[in-house]
Design a protein around this motif. Structure first.
Motif, short mmCIF file in Angstrom:
data_model
loop_
_atom_site.label_atom_id
_atom_site.label_comp_id
_atom_site.label_asym_id
_atom_site.label_seq_id
_atom_site.Cartn_x
_atom_site.Cartn_y
_atom_site.Cartn_z
N MET A 175 39.09 -11.66 -23.30
CA MET A 175 38.19 -10.59 -22.90
C MET A 175 37.09 -11.11 -21.98
SD MET A 175 36.37 -7.85 -25.44
CE MET A 175 35.38 -6.48 -24.80
N LYS A 176 36.58 -12.29 -22.29
CA LYS A 176 35.53 -12.89 -21.45
C LYS A 176 36.06 -13.17 -20.04
CE LYS A 176 32.73 -17.09 -20.96
NZ LYS A 176 33.38 -17.44 -19.66
N ASN A 177 37.28 -13.70 -19.93
CA ASN A 177 37.84 -13.99 -18.61
C ASN A 177 37.98 -12.72 -17.78
OD1 ASN A 177 38.02 -16.71 -19.20
ND2 ASN A 177 40.14 -16.59 -19.91
N VAL A 178 38.39 -11.62 -18.43
CA VAL A 178 38.54 -10.35 -17.72
C VAL A 178 37.17 -9.84 -17.25
CG1 VAL A 178 39.16 -7.92 -17.99
CG2 VAL A 178 40.64 -9.71 -18.94
N VAL A 179 36.19 -9.88 -18.14
CA VAL A 179 34.86 -9.38 -17.80
C VAL A 179 34.23 -10.24 -16.71
CG1 VAL A 179 32.52 -9.00 -18.70
CG2 VAL A 179 34.51 -8.30 -20.05
N ASP A 180 34.43 -11.54 -16.75
CA ASP A 180 33.88 -12.43 -15.72
C ASP A 180 34.39 -12.05 -14.33
OD1 ASP A 180 32.43 -13.86 -17.54
OD2 ASP A 180 33.83 -15.54 -17.68
N ASN A 184 32.28 -9.33 -10.63
CA ASN A 184 32.15 -9.49 -9.19
C ASN A 184 32.38 -8.18 -8.44
OD1 ASN A 184 31.74 -12.30 -9.45
ND2 ASN A 184 33.94 -12.65 -9.58
N LEU A 185 32.88 -7.16 -9.14
CA LEU A 185 33.22 -5.90 -8.50
C LEU A 185 32.18 -4.80 -8.73
CD1 LEU A 185 37.02 -5.78 -9.40
CD2 LEU A 185 35.98 -6.62 -7.28
N SER A 186 31.48 -4.88 -9.88
CA SER A 186 30.53 -3.82 -10.21
C SER A 186 29.54 -4.32 -11.25
CB SER A 186 31.29 -2.60 -10.75
OG SER A 186 30.39 -1.60 -11.21
N ASN A 187 28.41 -3.63 -11.35
CA ASN A 187 27.41 -3.95 -12.37
C ASN A 187 27.67 -3.21 -13.68
OD1 ASN A 187 25.93 -5.66 -10.67
ND2 ASN A 187 24.79 -3.93 -9.81
N PHE A 188 28.66 -2.32 -13.67
CA PHE A 188 28.92 -1.51 -14.85
C PHE A 188 30.40 -1.51 -15.18
CE2 PHE A 188 25.22 0.22 -12.66
CZ PHE A 188 24.25 0.13 -13.66
N ILE A 248 27.48 -4.44 -17.45
CA ILE A 248 28.48 -5.49 -17.63
C ILE A 248 27.82 -6.84 -17.94
CG2 ILE A 248 28.67 -6.22 -15.21
CD1 ILE A 248 31.73 -6.28 -15.64
N ARG A 249 26.59 -7.04 -17.49
CA ARG A 249 25.89 -8.30 -17.74
C ARG A 249 25.58 -8.47 -19.23
NH1 ARG A 249 21.19 -7.29 -13.54
NH2 ARG A 249 21.44 -5.28 -14.62
#
Length: 294
Positions: A175-180, A184-188, A248-249
Motif C-alpha cells: 500500500m505504501k509503494n502505491v501511495v508513494d 506524484n500525481l495529486s495531493n489527494f 495523500i500526505r
C-alpha cells in the motif's frame, strides 16, 4: 505523582523502541497518559477542523515473543495525582524519547522514571554491558510538561465512528509503494471499499485518472474479535462502495512510520467524512483518524 518502570528483556526493549519510533513519525508532540495497567500515546486533533488524531495503547502487563508470554516491565510503579484520579498525563516530544532508546538497544537494564530537575523530565537510565568490572551507565533527561487535571477530558479514548464499511488492509508495504507513486500525481487520494473485500485507491485530476484495485481483503466482524462495535452500522449491500477523499500526505505519513509489524491492519470508512485506520499487534493497538476533504 510518581512513575518508575524497569525493562530487562532486550526483545521487549526493541519492541518498545519500535512503537515509540512509529509514534514519532506520526506527530511532533503528543500526550503520554500513564495508568496502572497501560501507557497511552494520544494526539487529540480536531478531525472536524481537518486535523488527524491518534490513540495508541501499550499494555505494560504481558508481552508475547516466540509464543512465550513475559512481563513487559519487570517493575512498574505509578502513583497518580490522587487516589481518585490515579493517572498521570504528560506532554512529550516522542522523537526525543525515540532517540534516547535507540542509543541503548543493547542495554542490560533500562529504567524510566518521572523526575524533577530543572523541569519535569522522563529520565531514561541504561546500564550497558561491559567487559570490565566497571559499569557503564547512560542517562537521558527528556523534558516533559505535566498536563493539569482539568484538561484530561480531551485525551480519553475516541469512540468508534459509525462507519459504513470496515475492511482489512492489504500488506502495508504494498500500500505504501502505491501511495508513494500516486503522490506524484495529486495531493489527494480517494479510498473506497465495500463489504465484498474490495478496496480501491484512486487519483482523479483534470489530466489523469488512476485506480489501484485490491480484492479478497476480507471484512472484520466487529464484536467477535475487537468488541468495539457490533457492525450493525455497516452498509448492507455488499457491493456498495463507501469512500473518503483524504490528504495523500497524511496517509503517506502513516504508512511511512510503521515499525510495529501488525498482526492485523484494518480500515473503517465513514462515507465522505473520515477514515479510521487500526493496527493491532500483541500488546499494542494503534488507531489513526484522517478526515475527509471536500
Amino acid at each position: 505523582m510518581k512513575f518508575r518502570g524497569k525493562i530487562t528483556d532486550i526483545a521487549y526493549l526493541n519492541h518498545f523502541s519500535r512503537v515509540i519510533t512509529t509514534i514519532s513519525k506520526l506527530t511532533k508532540t503528543c500526550i503520554l497518559r500513564l495508568t496502572t495497567e497501560n501507557l497511552f500515546f494520544v494526539l487529540s486533533g480536531k478531525v472536524t477542523n481537518g486535523g488527524v488524531s491518534m490513540w495508541c495503547q501499550l499494555s505494560q502487563l504481558i508481552f508475547c515473543v516466540y509464543f512465550i508470554q513475559t512481563n513487559c516491565f519487570d517493575e512498574y510503579q505509578m502513583e497518580g495525582v490522587s487516589p481518585e484520579d490515579n493517572e498521570i498525563c504528560l506532554e512529550v516530544i516522542p522523537e526525543n524519547l525515540s532517540r534516547a532508546l535507540k542509543t541503548i538497544q543493547n542495554a542490560k537494564v533500562v529504567k524510566i522514571k518521572l523526575t524533577k530537575k530543572h523541569c519535569p523530565c522522563l529520565t531514561v537510565i541504561a546500564e550497558l554491558p561491559t567487559l570490565s568490572s566497571i559499569s557503564r551507565v547512560i542517562t537521558h533527561d527528556i523534558p516533559v510538561d505535566v498536563v493539569p487535571r482539568r484538561l484530561w477530558h480531551e485525551f480519553k479514548e475516541p469512540s468508534m465512528p459509525d462507519f459504513n464499511v470496515s475492511i482489512c488492509l492489504p500488506p502495508l508495504k504494498t500500500m505504501k509503494n502505491v501511495v508513494d507513486r500516486m503522490k506524484n500525481l495529486s495531493n489527494f487520494l480517494v479510498i473506497e471499499a465495500n463489504l465484498s473485500g474490495k478496496m480501491n485507491l484512486k487519483i482523479e485530476t483534470d489530466l489523469v485518472s488512476v485506480t489501484t484495485h485490491f480484492r479478497d481483503l476480507g471484512n472484520p466482524l466487529w464484536g467477535d474479535d475487537a468488541s468495539l462495535d457490533d457492525g450493525s452500522s455497516q452498509t448492507r449491500d455488499s457491493e456498495v462502495m463507501a469512500e473518503a477523499r483524504v490528504d495523500i500526505r497524511k496517509l503517506q505519513q502513516f504508512l511511512m512510520g510503521q515499525q510495529v509489524n501488525p498482526s492485523k491492519a484494518m480500515c473503517n470508512i465513514v462515507h465522505q467524512r473520515v477514515i479510521h485506520l487500526i493496527l493491532l499487534h500483541e500488546d499494542v493497538s494503534l488507531q489513526y483518524f484522517i478526515p475527509a476533504v471536500a
